[in-house]
Design an enzyme around this catalytic site. Sequence first.
Site, PDB file in Angstrom:
ATOM      1  N   HIS A 206       0.982  -1.273   0.025  1.00 25.35           N
ATOM      2  CA  HIS A 206      -0.018   0.190  -0.130  1.00 25.35           C
ATOM      3  C   HIS A 206       0.779   1.213  -0.124  1.00 25.35           C
ATOM      4  O   HIS A 206       0.263   2.278  -0.016  1.00 25.35           O
ATOM      5  CB  HIS A 206      -0.971  -0.182   1.246  1.00 25.35           C
ATOM      6  CG  HIS A 206      -0.153   0.385   2.551  1.00 25.35           C
ATOM      7  ND1 HIS A 206       0.231  -1.212   3.094  1.00 25.35           N
ATOM      8  CD2 HIS A 206      -0.212   1.235   3.218  1.00 25.35           C
ATOM      9  CE1 HIS A 206       0.756  -0.630   4.428  1.00 25.35           C
ATOM     10  NE2 HIS A 206       0.693   0.756   4.423  1.00 25.35           N
TER      11      HIS A 206
HETATM   12  C1  UD1 Z   1      -2.216   5.244   5.636  1.00 23.49           C
HETATM   13  C2  UD1 Z   1      -1.135   5.897   6.342  1.00 23.49           C
HETATM   14  C3  UD1 Z   1       0.059   4.825   6.204  1.00 23.49           C
HETATM   15  C4  UD1 Z   1      -0.334   3.453   7.016  1.00 23.49           C
HETATM   16  C5  UD1 Z   1      -1.625   3.113   6.085  1.00 23.49           C
HETATM   17  C6  UD1 Z   1      -2.166   1.565   7.068  1.00 23.49           C
HETATM   18  C7  UD1 Z   1      -0.656   8.335   6.029  1.00 23.49           C
HETATM   19  C8  UD1 Z   1      -0.222   9.333   5.615  1.00 23.49           C
HETATM   20  N1  UD1 Z   1      -0.641   7.059   5.490  1.00 23.49           N
HETATM   21  O1  UD1 Z   1      -2.073   4.887   4.223  1.00 23.49           O
HETATM   22  O2  UD1 Z   1       1.404   5.338   7.114  1.00 23.49           O
HETATM   23  O3  UD1 Z   1       0.680   2.468   6.669  1.00 23.49           O
HETATM   24  O4  UD1 Z   1      -2.769   4.083   6.396  1.00 23.49           O
HETATM   25  O5  UD1 Z   1      -3.038   1.111   6.128  1.00 23.49           O
HETATM   26  O6  UD1 Z   1      -1.382   8.654   7.049  1.00 23.49           O
HETATM   27  N2  UD1 Z   1      -9.548   4.467   1.716  1.00 23.49           N
HETATM   28  C9  UD1 Z   1     -10.738   3.492   1.549  1.00 23.49           C
HETATM   29  N3  UD1 Z   1     -11.120   3.294   2.796  1.00 23.49           N
HETATM   30  C10 UD1 Z   1     -10.807   3.462   3.978  1.00 23.49           C
HETATM   31  C11 UD1 Z   1      -9.691   4.382   4.166  1.00 23.49           C
HETATM   32  C12 UD1 Z   1      -9.072   4.593   2.769  1.00 23.49           C
HETATM   33  O7  UD1 Z   1     -11.231   3.465   0.675  1.00 23.49           O
HETATM   34  O8  UD1 Z   1     -11.369   3.182   5.086  1.00 23.49           O
HETATM   35  C13 UD1 Z   1      -8.877   4.857   0.450  1.00 23.49           C
HETATM   36  C14 UD1 Z   1      -9.296   6.256  -0.040  1.00 23.49           C
HETATM   37  O9  UD1 Z   1      -9.503   6.251  -1.513  1.00 23.49           O
HETATM   38  C15 UD1 Z   1      -7.889   6.938   0.398  1.00 23.49           C
HETATM   39  C16 UD1 Z   1      -6.850   5.976   0.281  1.00 23.49           C
HETATM   40  O10 UD1 Z   1      -7.674   4.549   0.395  1.00 23.49           O
HETATM   41  O11 UD1 Z   1      -7.838   8.175  -0.373  1.00 23.49           O
HETATM   42  C17 UD1 Z   1      -5.798   6.210   1.144  1.00 23.49           C
HETATM   43  O12 UD1 Z   1      -6.159   6.319   2.485  1.00 23.49           O
HETATM   44  P1  UD1 Z   1      -5.255   7.235   3.376  1.00 23.49           P
HETATM   45  O13 UD1 Z   1      -5.710   6.995   4.710  1.00 23.49           O
HETATM   46  O14 UD1 Z   1      -5.181   8.574   2.825  1.00 23.49           O
HETATM   47  O15 UD1 Z   1      -3.862   6.563   3.093  1.00 23.49           O
HETATM   48  P2  UD1 Z   1      -3.475   5.196   3.334  1.00 23.49           P
HETATM   49  O16 UD1 Z   1      -2.621   4.670   1.955  1.00 23.49           O
HETATM   50  O17 UD1 Z   1      -4.295   4.108   4.049  1.00 23.49           O
HETATM   51  N1  UDP Z   2      -3.262  -6.268   8.568  1.00 26.33           N
HETATM   52  C1  UDP Z   2      -4.536  -6.782   8.520  1.00 26.33           C
HETATM   53  N2  UDP Z   2      -5.386  -7.082   7.499  1.00 26.33           N
HETATM   54  C2  UDP Z   2      -4.541  -7.221   6.270  1.00 26.33           C
HETATM   55  C3  UDP Z   2      -3.373  -6.725   6.208  1.00 26.33           C
HETATM   56  C4  UDP Z   2      -2.838  -6.268   7.238  1.00 26.33           C
HETATM   57  O1  UDP Z   2      -5.033  -6.973   9.684  1.00 26.33           O
HETATM   58  O2  UDP Z   2      -5.348  -7.637   5.308  1.00 26.33           O
HETATM   59  C5  UDP Z   2      -2.590  -5.964   9.772  1.00 26.33           C
HETATM   60  C6  UDP Z   2      -1.384  -6.605  10.102  1.00 26.33           C
HETATM   61  O3  UDP Z   2      -1.247  -7.719  10.702  1.00 26.33           O
HETATM   62  C7  UDP Z   2      -0.653  -5.344  10.763  1.00 26.33           C
HETATM   63  C8  UDP Z   2      -1.207  -4.174  10.475  1.00 26.33           C
HETATM   64  O4  UDP Z   2      -2.647  -4.567   9.691  1.00 26.33           O
HETATM   65  O5  UDP Z   2      -0.851  -5.632  12.223  1.00 26.33           O
HETATM   66  C9  UDP Z   2      -0.257  -3.592   9.599  1.00 26.33           C
HETATM   67  O6  UDP Z   2      -0.988  -2.571   8.944  1.00 26.33           O
HETATM   68  P1  UDP Z   2      -0.715  -1.665   7.686  1.00 26.33           P
HETATM   69  O7  UDP Z   2       0.186  -2.661   6.843  1.00 26.33           O
HETATM   70  O8  UDP Z   2      -2.243  -1.206   6.959  1.00 26.33           O
HETATM   71  O9  UDP Z   2       0.228  -0.379   7.956  1.00 26.33           O
HETATM   72  P2  UDP Z   2       1.645  -0.082   8.408  1.00 26.33           P
HETATM   73  O10 UDP Z   2       2.153  -1.125   9.311  1.00 26.33           O
HETATM   74  O11 UDP Z   2       2.428  -0.154   7.024  1.00 26.33           O
HETATM   75  O12 UDP Z   2       1.660   1.255   8.644  1.00 26.33           O
END
Ligand code: UD1
Ligand code: UDP
Length: 364
Positions: A206
């Site tokens: 992601h």
């Molecule tokens: C965010 C965090 C990242 C973290 C990740 C965990 C920041 C800058 N990034 O990234 O550090 O590793 O979460 O998963 O804070 N969206 C949905 N449904 C949701 C949430 C998001 O569809 O419930 C989609 C939206 O189109 C959104 C995109 O995902 O624009 C990205 O979501 P966002 O929270 O901005 O960043 P992540 O890539 O999820």
């Molecule tokens: N995780 C989950 N379901 C998934 C993918 C990841 O529950 O489909 C969990 C994973 O075990 C870990 C956490 O999400 O505990 C990591 O979050 P993510 O990768 O979204 O964010 P990051 O750690 O990169 O900030």
Amino acid sequence: MKILHVVGARPNFMKIAPVMRALSTLPGDVRQILVHTGQHYDRNLSDIFFQELEMPAPDYNLGVGSGTHAWQTAQVMTAFEPLAMELRPDWVVVVGDVNSTLAAALVCSKLGIPVAHVEAGLRSFDRSMPEEINRLLTDQIADLLFTPSPDGDENLLREGIHPDKIQRVGNVMIDTLVRLLPRAEQRWSSLQASLGVGDYLLVTLHRPANVDHPQTLAEIYTALEEASHWLPVYFPVHPRTRQALDRLGLPSGSGVLHLLEPLGYLDFLAMEAHARLVLTDSGGVQEETTYLGVPCLTARPNTERPVTLQQGTNQLVAARTSTLVEAIQRRLMEPRKPHEPPEFWDGHAAQRIARVFAGWMEKA
Ligand code: UD1
Ligand code: UDP
């Protein structure tokens, strides 16, 4: 003592759950308040974790949602400021490195409300990562910094943070893993029956650097297709990645490349624990595979979690088709290495955090 916790995105829930549990066991008057910023809002990115991690429902949900970095950070700040002013907690606890983390810390620092940062000090030294900016700024304004590993302490000291503010407590995400691994294992046999799997590659992606660049995403996807000729590939797809795949017009899985919805914590943990190999760009997944001893390839040029490379099973790999294919092949042939979790990645990090707060209560 009134402690307000702020969460917003998927990895925040695994980190705050053990902290809230540990604080709830402290003697004396500890009132905990949970604020969800609403940065993540899909059931599989948010609500499911409240159930599976047995967390209390948030006392407040700011309902912020998705947007650009400035918009999202500003929305959290604007929505959180009046709440922080009204509730006036003694401490605000923020975790990790997402936009909600920085936004809440910034609000509190201007209001003179002390901030504790859980998972402080991690550095990738790559400022093109939005999380690196969030980590650097949050640590500069936090009053108490809980680090997971010695590199965290070293980074903070080098950046001029006073040593009295730094407490090495270990890894709270591993606290959640240790507590819930037995429950995840209970689900394994039914999961295995429904997936029909033997050895498999588990994938999560992601990071914007991988999925927002069409060329890079296409290179990774091609590598996954190739790998799926040798073993099934299971890929629970983050919504950011799903959108990017759709934009590219890539097929939504074929043959033994299975594109799934994001999984709940217990199913994902079971899949992780039983994977032959994991390919990821997630921070938390690098840590969990290190603890589990599961071989992990991280499709990134750097990591803010170097301990996973030194002591764990993690290896960085460039996000190019040929490099990925070669690395996957090599790791599949290698025998598993003996591994030992890093110090304080033991299921008790949150208890160490609670002891620090107990010390503050005694002083107050
Ligand atoms: C965010 C965090 C990242 C973290 C990740 C965990 C920041 C800058 N990034 O990234 O550090 O590793 O979460 O998963 O804070 N969206 C949905 N449904 C949701 C949430 C998001 O569809 O419930 C989609 C939206 O189109 C959104 C995109 O995902 O624009 C990205 O979501 P966002 O929270 O901005 O960043 P992540 O890539 O999820
Ligand atoms: N995780 C989950 N379901 C998934 C993918 C990841 O529950 O489909 C969990 C994973 O075990 C870990 C956490 O999400 O505990 C990591 O979050 P993510 O990768 O979204 O964010 P990051 O750690 O990169 O900030």
